[in-house]
Write a protein that holds these residues in place. Structure first.
Motif, short mmCIF file in Angstrom:
data_model
loop_
_atom_site.label_atom_id
_atom_site.label_comp_id
_atom_site.label_asym_id
_atom_site.label_seq_id
_atom_site.Cartn_x
_atom_site.Cartn_y
_atom_site.Cartn_z
N ARG A 65 49.37 59.34 40.29
CA ARG A 65 49.74 58.82 38.97
C ARG A 65 51.16 58.27 39.01
O ARG A 65 51.49 57.26 38.43
CB ARG A 65 49.65 59.95 37.95
N LYS A 66 51.99 58.97 39.72
CA LYS A 66 53.38 58.56 39.82
C LYS A 66 53.84 58.94 41.22
O LYS A 66 53.35 59.91 41.77
CB LYS A 66 54.17 59.35 38.78
N LYS A 624 58.13 44.19 33.12
CA LYS A 624 57.10 45.22 33.04
C LYS A 624 56.27 44.98 31.78
O LYS A 624 56.84 44.79 30.70
CB LYS A 624 57.73 46.61 32.97
N ARG A 625 54.99 44.96 31.89
CA ARG A 625 54.15 44.83 30.69
C ARG A 625 53.53 46.17 30.33
O ARG A 625 53.42 46.52 29.18
CB ARG A 625 53.05 43.80 30.91
N GLN A 626 53.13 46.92 31.34
CA GLN A 626 52.55 48.23 31.04
C GLN A 626 53.12 49.27 32.01
O GLN A 626 53.15 49.03 33.21
CB GLN A 626 51.04 48.17 31.15
N LEU A 627 53.61 50.37 31.46
CA LEU A 627 54.24 51.41 32.28
C LEU A 627 53.40 52.67 32.22
O LEU A 627 52.74 52.94 31.22
CB LEU A 627 55.64 51.72 31.75
N VAL A 628 53.47 53.44 33.30
CA VAL A 628 52.66 54.66 33.36
C VAL A 628 53.56 55.89 33.36
O VAL A 628 54.56 55.93 34.08
CB VAL A 628 51.80 54.67 34.65
N LEU A 725 50.31 55.89 28.67
CA LEU A 725 50.64 54.49 28.93
C LEU A 725 51.59 53.95 27.86
O LEU A 725 51.52 54.33 26.70
CB LEU A 725 49.36 53.63 28.90
#
Lengths: 738, 150
Positions: A65-66, A624-628, A725
């Motif tokens: 995930r990270k 960045k458009r989507q960060l986790v 998200l």
């Protein structure tokens, strides 16, 4: 090899089949050492469990995930907890269950079992880390055995193992866990022996206690200790202990009981016993060709070897040098945490008394020399309490973690963080502080005099009730002391009152967790424990978890009181010398200020402009458009971002905006009820931001590494607290190819 | 440490052979699989297709295209470790000398298709990229622009 195999039936299996621990025990048995009756579940059983319960993909997703090297230890704990829960929800096949059941016919009646990890990732680093994976003692029936086998499998992915993932080359495809199951050898005397003293290479050390050596390993029972000369085998020194208690195997687990008078007066080993143990560890050293750390027990005069591993010397880790090693030392046993709890209750009283004494010091009317003296008087306790914070308060956070672990093991909930609800029985200081702010907003609303004073900036004319509330906020809830400098036009006060009167009164009040839900969860948890002793332990654990949870916020509030006291003197020093030195005083550090107070002519030598290290940090290209991140508070929010760099930025927060920050400290939580959502760079499910977001029912994502760099105040963002998200909504460029 | 974005983008553009091309067919999206080659400056991508294909007809009436390049392996781990690059841009059917560069790059990348690219009935198409969007770590999305960010 997909079922239980007695050690005696093994041919010559490798580490990839039965793991490191099983293999070394097997070698010892073949070399003629007396070891307890042992069995092994080879890695194939683990494989089958993973396959049948479709766990490989889940683990893969969790650990990727990270980037784990970017994760703080708390995030690793969360990840390990999620994986553990997936294992706990898994089912053991009927075939394996039957195979496990056979063991009870093969061991002597009334014998408990010990279940130990034996992983394929064991190598030098693993051997040097006792406690990377789990072991369990005192197992009495099939249901317990199944459960503990699953937990040992899951511990392949423990937080400590994840922390050393790279060194262990831990990966889903190749890393496996075998399990050693042993008939528990309940000896009358047990201990540990080092064939070579880690502190003196010419000596060996033997430690012995009455009862199980679990008490010695946990540090709860102090051992008698003998030092022997390695060349002659002669005893050089015997250090006696008080021999007050011993650990024994009881119905609900291992417990401490008092030693008899006879035991207290006699060492657990006589001279010939010491010699026998010494000769055992010499034999183990000879067998493995390096000094060994041996666990042993004596039962009816027979000496058994329980475990043998190479000695590794580890100095006490320094958090600055090796954060990972240091983090691993924070884990505490239940008994140790209970001790901390008692200690902390005393410490908090002491802190309050200490702060009250210091608060009586007048710093505005004293002389310059007295002011320097006060700085010293406030600096020393501050340093002391910071030390206590790291040594006592931080490890105490393991109280709620331990509770969470036990809750998940016994209740097996779908949501691995369900236990957090059960921890929130009492409002913590931050929540009580928010209630005080709400009350203040109401007082102002009804008090024309105060309203006028606030509008005109003439804070000296605030009503009595308002001033009293401000005092409470500073004294009891560690709001900044600047609130009390009610000079007219004070910028800080202006922002504060604007915030309180404009927005705070619209804030939602604390979402009370339904009392019924809380009772139902508590009932479900306690119902899992049988017998008075077990139930008592469960209640103690719940209470420990709750107190540890409460302290998580409160410790900072208590400590901040000392920080504020110290800061107040620094501010006063700056105020006194600003007319002489000018705006440059803002750059003076504590040492400079003391010099300037004692010597009116002192001027800090102008230092060259500090160059920022190696220019601007190289940035990744693109937007960045989507960060986790980690889903830390369920819900979905869409709104305008408010990036918080300094605490005072919070006063600009508008109702419904999404807070984006490095980490929410307890001193910041007053603004949380206004927020539509929370995004934190720092990760974890049990950090302030996540806790308070859950408390207020606000969606929250934590551990978003790029949050501050990628999001600007005013950006339209959406936040998914279920999936973890964050999406930054920008006008789409799609279709430009036309 | 996580691999720098630029390395992931380069790996996808220069190590992958196939991509999924989306074209516009009246009002509907239409997808096809194509062998591609990218310019080293990452501003354009070429592919070849027989003259009569639907994708070519679509491009003739609407040049808006999107090409998805990814490194999935059809394993469970794809969800967490596979990366996908969406290249959004405008397609142009090349003619005359313009085709030389495209044919060279494509033939070098796909030597087994040399004859196919040389066929007079093979149309060579250039996509001028106006935007990339990279997805990795399951859901992490980054957008960037050729020439500006890369």
């Amino acid at each position: 090899m997909n079922q239980l195999i007695p050690f005696a039936a093994f041919k010559s299996p490798g580490v990839t089949e039965i793991g490191g621990k099983a293999r070394s025990l097997l070698q010892l048995m073949r070399a003629g050492f007396a070891i307890p009756q042992s069995f092994c579940l080879p890695v194939q059983c683990y494989d089958e469990f993973i396959r049948e319960n479709k766990l490989a993909g889940r683990i893969e997703l969790e650990i990727n995930r990270k980037d784990l090297s970017e994760c703080r230890w708390e995030e690793l704990w969360d990840t390990a907890l999620r994986i553990r829960n997936c294992f706990l929800k898994g089912k053991i096949s009927e075939k394996l269950r039957q195979s496990l059941n056979q063991i009870f016919a093969l061991i002597p009646v009334d014998t408990s079992l010990a279940v130990r990890s034996s992983s394929t990732v064991e190598d030098s680093i693993n051997q040097s880390f006792a406690g990377l994976h789990d072991s369990y003692l005192g197992i009495k029936n099939l249901a317990q055995l199944e459960h503990k086998v699953i937990l040992v499998w899951a511990s392949l992915w423990s937080d400590a193992a994840l922390s050393y993932r790279k060194e262990l080359r831990l990966n889903v495809a190749e890393s496996k866990m075998a399990v050693v199951i042993q008939a528990m050898m309940v000896g009358e005397t047990s201990g540990i022996a080092f064939s070579q003293n880690p502190l003196n290479q010419h000596q060996a050390v033997i430690e012995a206690v009455y009862g199980l050596n679990q008490g010695l390993v946990d540090g709860r029972v102090q051992p008698d200790r003998w030092f022997l000369d390695r060349s002659s085998g002669k005893i050089v020194e015997h250090q006696k202990s008080d021999r007050r208690e011993k650990m024994v195997d009881a119905e609900g687990g291992q417990i401490l009981i008092a030693n008899s008078l006879a035991e207290r007066s006699r060492p657990p080993l006589d001279k010939s016993g010491v010699k026998k143990v010494y000769s055992l560890c010499c034999k183990a050293e000879k067998h493995f060709k390096q000094p060994q750390d041996v666990e042993w027990t004596i039962r009816q005069k027979d000496l058994f070897l329980l475990q043998s591993r190479p000695i590794t010397t580890r100095s006490k880790p320094d958090p600055k040098e090796n954060r990972r090693d240091w983090d691993l030392t924070l884990k505490r046993s239940f008994e140790n945490l209970l001790q901390l709890q008692r200690q902390i209750k005393q410490l908090l009283k002491k802190m309050t008394r200490g702060a009250e004494v210091l608060e009586r010091q007048a710093i505005v009317d004293c002389s310059d020399v007295e002011l320097v003296e006060i700085l010293k008087q406030r600096g020393a306790p501050l340093q002391y309490w910071i030390g206590v914070y790291w040594d006592v308060f931080i490890p105490y956070a393991h109280g709620m973690r331990l509770f969470g672990q036990v809750y998940n093991e016994t209740v097996c909930p779908d949501d691995p963080f369900e236990f957090v609800t059960l921890l929130q029985k009492e409002a913590n200081l931050a929540t009580r502080r928010n209630n005080e702010l709400l009350r203040l907003a109401e007082i102002i609303l009804l008090d024309e005099q105060s309203k006028h004073a606030i509008r005109s900036g003439d804070y000296g004319k605030l009503g009595v009730a308002v001033v009293e509330s401000l005092h409470r906020l500073v004294k009891d809830f560690a709001m900044p002391g600047e609130l009390l400098s009610l000079s007219s036009g004070n910028e800080f006060c202006r922002n504060f009152f604007s915030f309180v009167t404009r927005d705070f009164k619209t804030a939602r009040s604390r979402v009370e967790i339904e009392k019924n839900e809380l009772h139902e969860l508590e009932r479900r948890f306690l119902a899992k424990f049988r017998g008075a002793a077990e139930k008592k332990r469960a209640r103690q654990l719940l209470e420990l978890g709750r107190h540890s949870f409460l302290m998580r916020d409160d410790d900072n509030v208590y400590l901040n009181r000392f920080k504020d006291l110290h800061h107040a003197v620094i501010s006063e020093m700056r105020r006194r010398r600003e007319p002489l030195i000018g705006s440059e005083i803002a750059d003076y550090n504590e040492e400079d200020l003391v010099a300037a107070i004692l010597n009116r002519d002192f001027r800090r030598r102008r230092k060259g402009v500090k160059k920022t290290a190696a220019g601007p940090k190289s940035r990744e290209p693109g937007l960045k458009r989507q960060l986790v991140g980690q889903p830390a508070g369920p819900g979905f929010a869409r709104g305008v971002a408010r990036v918080i760099v300094a605490n005072s930025d919070l006063f600009a927060l508008q109702d419904g905006e999404i807070i984006v920050c490095d980490a929410i400290g307890p001193e910041m939580t007053f603004a949380v009820p206004l927020a539509g959502g929370i995004i934190e760079r720092r990760g974890g499910m049990l950090i302030h931001g996540a806790i308070i977001a859950r408390e207020y029912g606000i969606p929250c994502v934590t551990g978003v590494s790029d949050a501050i760099a990628a999001i600007k105040s005013g950006d339209n963002i959406s936040l998914d607290g279920h999936l973890g998200l964050v999406t930054i909504e920008r006008a789409s460029n799609f279709g430009q190819g036309r | 440490m996580k691999k720098p974005i630029i390395d992931t983008v380069k790996e996808l553009l220069f190590a992958q052979r196939l991509g999924i091309l989306a074209t516009v067919n009246d009002d509907s999206p239409y997808t096809s699989i194509v062998g591609f080659a990218a310019e080293p400056d990452m501003k354009s991508i070429y592919f070849g297709t027989p003259r009569a294909t639907l994708k070519l007809r679509n491009i003739q009436s609407n040049p808006a295209v999107s090409l998805l390049i990814d490194n999935r392996q059809n394993l469970g781990s794809d969800f967490s470790i596979a990366a996908a690059l969406t290249c959004v841009g405008g397609a142009k059917i090349l003619s005359g000398e313009e085709t030389d560069r495209a044919r060279d790059l494509l033939s070098e990348r796909h030597p087994e298709l040399r004859d196919f690219f040389a066929s007079p009935t093979c149309a060579l198409v250039k996509i001028s990229i106006c935007k990339f969007s990279l997805v990795r770590n399951f859901q992490e999305v980054t957008e960037f622009f050729p020439g500006k960010d890369l």
